[in-house]
Design a protein around this motif. Sequence first.
Motif, PDB file in Angstrom:
ATOM      1  N   GLY A  12       0.794  -1.235   0.000  1.00 24.71           N
ATOM      2  CA  GLY A  12       0.000   0.000   0.000  1.00 24.71           C
ATOM      3  C   GLY A  12       0.813   1.264   0.000  1.00 24.71           C
ATOM      4  N   SER A  13       0.519   2.125   1.001  1.00 21.24           N
ATOM      5  CA  SER A  13       1.073   3.478   0.954  1.00 21.24           C
ATOM      6  C   SER A  13       2.581   3.536   1.190  1.00 21.24           C
ATOM      7  CB  SER A  13       0.351   4.356   1.966  1.00 21.24           C
ATOM      8  OG  SER A  13       0.337   3.706   3.208  1.00 21.24           O
ATOM      9  N   GLY A  14       3.132   2.552   1.874  1.00 21.30           N
ATOM     10  CA  GLY A  14       4.594   2.464   1.967  1.00 21.30           C
ATOM     11  C   GLY A  14       5.250   3.526   2.827  1.00 21.30           C
ATOM     12  N   THR A  15       4.505   4.055   3.811  1.00 24.66           N
ATOM     13  CA  THR A  15       5.137   5.096   4.627  1.00 24.66           C
ATOM     14  C   THR A  15       6.191   4.509   5.575  1.00 24.66           C
ATOM     15  OG1 THR A  15       3.285   5.025   6.198  1.00 24.66           O
ATOM     16  CG2 THR A  15       3.185   6.687   4.474  1.00 24.66           C
ATOM     17  N   ASN A  16       6.008   3.260   5.983  1.00 26.36           N
ATOM     18  CA  ASN A  16       7.086   2.609   6.765  1.00 26.36           C
ATOM     19  C   ASN A  16       8.306   2.381   5.884  1.00 26.36           C
ATOM     20  OD1 ASN A  16       6.399   1.718   9.678  1.00 26.36           O
ATOM     21  ND2 ASN A  16       4.502   1.412   8.534  1.00 26.36           N
ATOM     22  N   LEU A  17       8.070   1.987   4.650  1.00 24.74           N
ATOM     23  CA  LEU A  17       9.187   1.837   3.702  1.00 24.74           C
ATOM     24  C   LEU A  17       9.969   3.147   3.621  1.00 24.74           C
ATOM     25  CD1 LEU A  17      10.763   0.567   1.286  1.00 24.74           C
ATOM     26  CD2 LEU A  17       8.920   1.407  -0.197  1.00 24.74           C
ATOM     27  N   ALA A  85       6.246  -4.582   5.376  1.00 31.65           N
ATOM     28  CA  ALA A  85       5.802  -3.257   5.837  1.00 31.65           C
ATOM     29  C   ALA A  85       4.467  -2.942   5.164  1.00 31.65           C
ATOM     30  CB  ALA A  85       6.849  -2.200   5.512  1.00 31.65           C
ATOM     31  N   GLY A  86       3.379  -3.271   5.867  1.00 33.60           N
ATOM     32  CA  GLY A  86       2.061  -3.094   5.268  1.00 33.60           C
ATOM     33  C   GLY A  86       1.856  -4.064   4.123  1.00 33.60           C
ATOM     34  N   ILE A 106       5.871  -5.443  10.866  1.00 38.12           N
ATOM     35  CA  ILE A 106       5.349  -4.467  11.837  1.00 38.12           C
ATOM     36  C   ILE A 106       3.843  -4.634  11.935  1.00 38.12           C
ATOM     37  CG2 ILE A 106       5.163  -2.545  10.159  1.00 38.12           C
ATOM     38  CD1 ILE A 106       6.248  -0.882  12.777  1.00 38.12           C
ATOM     39  N   HIS A 107       3.365  -4.646  13.171  1.00 45.48           N
ATOM     40  CA  HIS A 107       1.934  -4.866  13.403  1.00 45.48           C
ATOM     41  C   HIS A 107       1.384  -3.723  14.270  1.00 45.48           C
ATOM     42  CE1 HIS A 107      -1.751  -7.141  13.781  1.00 45.48           C
ATOM     43  NE2 HIS A 107      -1.765  -6.796  15.053  1.00 45.48           N
ATOM     44  N   PRO A 108       0.195  -3.177  13.911  1.00 45.28           N
ATOM     45  CA  PRO A 108      -0.314  -2.010  14.638  1.00 45.28           C
ATOM     46  C   PRO A 108      -1.078  -2.344  15.918  1.00 45.28           C
ATOM     47  CG  PRO A 108      -1.706  -2.452  12.748  1.00 45.28           C
ATOM     48  CD  PRO A 108      -0.623  -3.496  12.729  1.00 45.28           C
ATOM     49  N   GLU A 172       5.480   3.841  14.643  1.00 48.50           N
ATOM     50  CA  GLU A 172       5.951   2.765  13.750  1.00 48.50           C
ATOM     51  C   GLU A 172       7.229   3.188  13.017  1.00 48.50           C
ATOM     52  OE1 GLU A 172       2.861   1.583  11.032  1.00 48.50           O
ATOM     53  OE2 GLU A 172       1.888   0.345  12.531  1.00 48.50           O
TER      54      GLU A 172
END
Length: 187
Positions: A12-17, A85-86, A106-108, A172
């Motif tokens: 998805g959005s890849g903000t953790n990436l 990551a997502g 990673i888990h929310p 995160e």
Amino acid sequence: MVKKRACVFISGSGTNLRSIIKNSREYNFPVNIKLVISNQKHADGINFAKKFSIPHIILNYNRTKFEKIATKLLLEKKINLLCLAGFMKVLSKKFIRNFKGNIINIHPSLLPKYKGLNTFNRVLSDGEKNTGCTVHFVEEKLDSGKIIVKKRVSINKDDSPEKLKKKVQIEEYKAYSIAIRKIYSKN
Ligand code: GRF
């Protein structure tokens, strides 16, 4: 310092990436991202790979074909660490066994509480006072591997699932890179 080679799987959005990429550019960060794989054609996160000139590929296939191609690429690129990551596909037991000890996610939520989906709605309807995120090793059982890092946020009375998601995601972005540093600080 010889950096390890990481691959990030996204959907998805890849903000953790994005946050891992940014941290990986520091000279003393233990990994470089050598590959990004998305299982979704329109995952926005691919744009971060493009922006930072990281090799990336979309594998929009069923699980068997996805894993076959991904495995080949991970071996070819000599990847040491796989970061989910997502990434919204459940990986097969066989795939996890092949890369055992080298896949993290990673888990929310504060695992072992609230495994699975819709964590923000569930913590709110249970009236929890705190939640957060967890980075953990991936085991064959979903959201159950050894925990590397947890980060907590407090829940306010007026928090909506969306507000809570934003607060948790801020943590995160820190947690993922702390976890990667922690894994390699022991070696
Ligand atoms: C994160 O909140 C993560 O906890 C969950 O999926 C979300 C992915 O967000 N597994 P992004 O793709 O990194 O923006």
